[in-house]
Write a protein that holds these residues in place. Structure first.
Motif, PDB file in Angstrom:
ATOM      1  N   PRO A 100       0.788  -1.250   0.027  1.00  0.00           N
ATOM      2  CA  PRO A 100       0.020  -0.055  -0.001  1.00  0.00           C
ATOM      3  C   PRO A 100       0.817   1.206   0.005  1.00  0.00           C
ATOM      4  O   PRO A 100       1.810   1.207   0.500  1.00  0.00           O
ATOM      5  CB  PRO A 100      -0.726  -0.144   1.339  1.00  0.00           C
ATOM      6  N   LEU A 101       0.441   2.452  -0.316  1.00  0.00           N
ATOM      7  CA  LEU A 101       1.092   3.361  -0.612  1.00  0.00           C
ATOM      8  C   LEU A 101       1.086   4.088   0.775  1.00  0.00           C
ATOM      9  O   LEU A 101       0.074   4.260   1.595  1.00  0.00           O
ATOM     10  CB  LEU A 101       0.579   4.398  -1.648  1.00  0.00           C
ATOM     11  N   GLU A 105       3.741   9.134  -0.798  1.00  0.00           N
ATOM     12  CA  GLU A 105       4.279   8.214  -1.772  1.00  0.00           C
ATOM     13  C   GLU A 105       3.669   8.916  -3.026  1.00  0.00           C
ATOM     14  O   GLU A 105       2.174   8.832  -2.906  1.00  0.00           O
ATOM     15  CB  GLU A 105       4.394   7.054  -1.519  1.00  0.00           C
ATOM     16  N   GLU A 106       4.185   8.606  -4.029  1.00  0.00           N
ATOM     17  CA  GLU A 106       3.376   8.828  -5.408  1.00  0.00           C
ATOM     18  C   GLU A 106       3.498   7.416  -6.204  1.00  0.00           C
ATOM     19  O   GLU A 106       4.328   6.407  -5.966  1.00  0.00           O
ATOM     20  CB  GLU A 106       3.945   9.795  -6.323  1.00  0.00           C
ATOM     21  N   LEU A 107       2.418   7.033  -7.182  1.00  0.00           N
ATOM     22  CA  LEU A 107       2.488   6.025  -7.922  1.00  0.00           C
ATOM     23  C   LEU A 107       3.933   5.441  -8.634  1.00  0.00           C
ATOM     24  O   LEU A 107       3.821   4.150  -8.396  1.00  0.00           O
ATOM     25  CB  LEU A 107       1.375   6.081  -8.913  1.00  0.00           C
ATOM     26  N   TRP A 112      10.025   0.926  -6.890  1.00  0.00           N
ATOM     27  CA  TRP A 112      11.309   0.959  -6.222  1.00  0.00           C
ATOM     28  C   TRP A 112      11.097   0.903  -4.628  1.00  0.00           C
ATOM     29  O   TRP A 112      11.713   0.298  -3.999  1.00  0.00           O
ATOM     30  CB  TRP A 112      11.943   2.586  -6.492  1.00  0.00           C
ATOM     31  N   HIS A 113      10.112   1.410  -4.218  1.00  0.00           N
ATOM     32  CA  HIS A 113       9.875   1.170  -2.698  1.00  0.00           C
ATOM     33  C   HIS A 113       9.619  -0.288  -2.327  1.00  0.00           C
ATOM     34  O   HIS A 113      10.187  -1.015  -1.212  1.00  0.00           O
ATOM     35  CB  HIS A 113       8.606   2.108  -2.408  1.00  0.00           C
ATOM     36  N   ARG A 114       8.930  -0.922  -3.209  1.00  0.00           N
ATOM     37  CA  ARG A 114       8.783  -2.523  -3.087  1.00  0.00           C
ATOM     38  C   ARG A 114      10.046  -3.251  -3.016  1.00  0.00           C
ATOM     39  O   ARG A 114      10.158  -4.059  -1.999  1.00  0.00           O
ATOM     40  CB  ARG A 114       7.657  -2.878  -4.124  1.00  0.00           C
ATOM     41  N   VAL A 115      10.783  -2.932  -4.092  1.00  0.00           N
ATOM     42  CA  VAL A 115      12.345  -3.667  -3.873  1.00  0.00           C
ATOM     43  C   VAL A 115      12.738  -3.248  -2.876  1.00  0.00           C
ATOM     44  O   VAL A 115      13.517  -4.115  -2.076  1.00  0.00           O
ATOM     45  CB  VAL A 115      12.966  -3.037  -5.251  1.00  0.00           C
ATOM     46  N   ARG A 116      12.913  -1.941  -2.290  1.00  0.00           N
ATOM     47  CA  ARG A 116      13.677  -1.443  -1.121  1.00  0.00           C
ATOM     48  C   ARG A 116      13.040  -2.083   0.222  1.00  0.00           C
ATOM     49  O   ARG A 116      14.044  -2.389   1.050  1.00  0.00           O
ATOM     50  CB  ARG A 116      13.534  -0.158  -1.145  1.00  0.00           C
ATOM     51  N   LEU A 119      14.103  -5.860   0.334  1.00  0.00           N
ATOM     52  CA  LEU A 119      15.236  -5.997   0.685  1.00  0.00           C
ATOM     53  C   LEU A 119      15.837  -5.727   1.980  1.00  0.00           C
ATOM     54  O   LEU A 119      16.795  -5.851   2.531  1.00  0.00           O
ATOM     55  CB  LEU A 119      16.432  -5.355  -0.390  1.00  0.00           C
ATOM     56  N   GLY A 120      14.688  -5.049   2.794  1.00  0.00           N
ATOM     57  CA  GLY A 120      14.910  -4.473   3.945  1.00  0.00           C
ATOM     58  C   GLY A 120      15.386  -3.100   4.262  1.00  0.00           C
ATOM     59  O   GLY A 120      16.057  -2.824   5.203  1.00  0.00           O
ATOM     60  N   PHE A 121      15.471  -2.425   3.256  1.00  0.00           N
ATOM     61  CA  PHE A 121      15.859  -0.933   3.191  1.00  0.00           C
ATOM     62  C   PHE A 121      14.831   0.169   3.629  1.00  0.00           C
ATOM     63  O   PHE A 121      15.159   1.075   3.501  1.00  0.00           O
ATOM     64  CB  PHE A 121      16.943  -0.652   2.134  1.00  0.00           C
ATOM     65  N   GLY A 122      13.715  -0.327   3.341  1.00  0.00           N
ATOM     66  CA  GLY A 122      12.500   0.610   3.318  1.00  0.00           C
ATOM     67  C   GLY A 122      11.904   0.590   4.655  1.00  0.00           C
ATOM     68  O   GLY A 122      12.222   0.006   5.770  1.00  0.00           O
ATOM     69  N   ARG A 123      10.692   1.565   4.617  1.00  0.00           N
ATOM     70  CA  ARG A 123      10.167   1.574   6.003  1.00  0.00           C
ATOM     71  C   ARG A 123       9.258   0.337   6.215  1.00  0.00           C
ATOM     72  O   ARG A 123       8.725  -0.276   5.373  1.00  0.00           O
ATOM     73  CB  ARG A 123       9.279   2.974   5.884  1.00  0.00           C
TER      74      ARG A 123
END
Length: 123
Positions: A100-101, A105-107, A112-116, A119-123
């Motif tokens: 979910p956004l 966040e924008e569409l 990129w956010h999903r990949v991050r 990999l454990g780098f995102g929120r």
């Protein structure tokens, strides 16, 4: 041949062509690895030894990736040809394509956010 029999035949032909292509690709990579190994033995070059290992790694990754794609394809639920995807019936949750956004966040950034996140780098 007409109808479903022809569809099965063309599917098998495509599968056979794909298998032949992957086998040829892996054979070329193994051959390049052996060539680099021979060059390394002639020149006593660590760089050529590394290239030989790299080509073997490429061949291994190709086989693993293709095997993973095949397994994922087999696990996927088949969709009947008469079914047309549409809105989900009431009470049935719609499948999420990605996470979910988050606020702000924008569409276009979803992938990129999903990949991050994966990999454990995102929120």
């Amino acid at each position: 041949m007409t109808g479903p029999a022809r569809g099965r035949l063309s599917r098998w032909l495509r599968a056979a062509a794909a298998v032949l292509f992957v086998v040829a690709l892996v054979a070329v990579m193994v051959r390049l690895s052996l060539w680099q190994w021979d060059r390394a033995r002639q020149r006593h070059s660590v760089q050529n030894y590394m290239y030989a290992a790299q080509w073997l790694l490429f061949a291994l990754l190709t086989v693993v990736s293709i095997a993973r794609l095949v397994l994922e394809e087999r696990r996927a639920e088949p969709v009947a040809p008469t079914e047309t995807p549409g809105p989900a019936p009431a009470g049935v949750p719609a499948p999420l394509v990605g996470p979910p956004l988050l606020p702000g966040e924008e569409l276009p950034d979803v992938t990129w956010h999903r990949v991050r996140r994966r990999l454990g780098f995102g929120r």
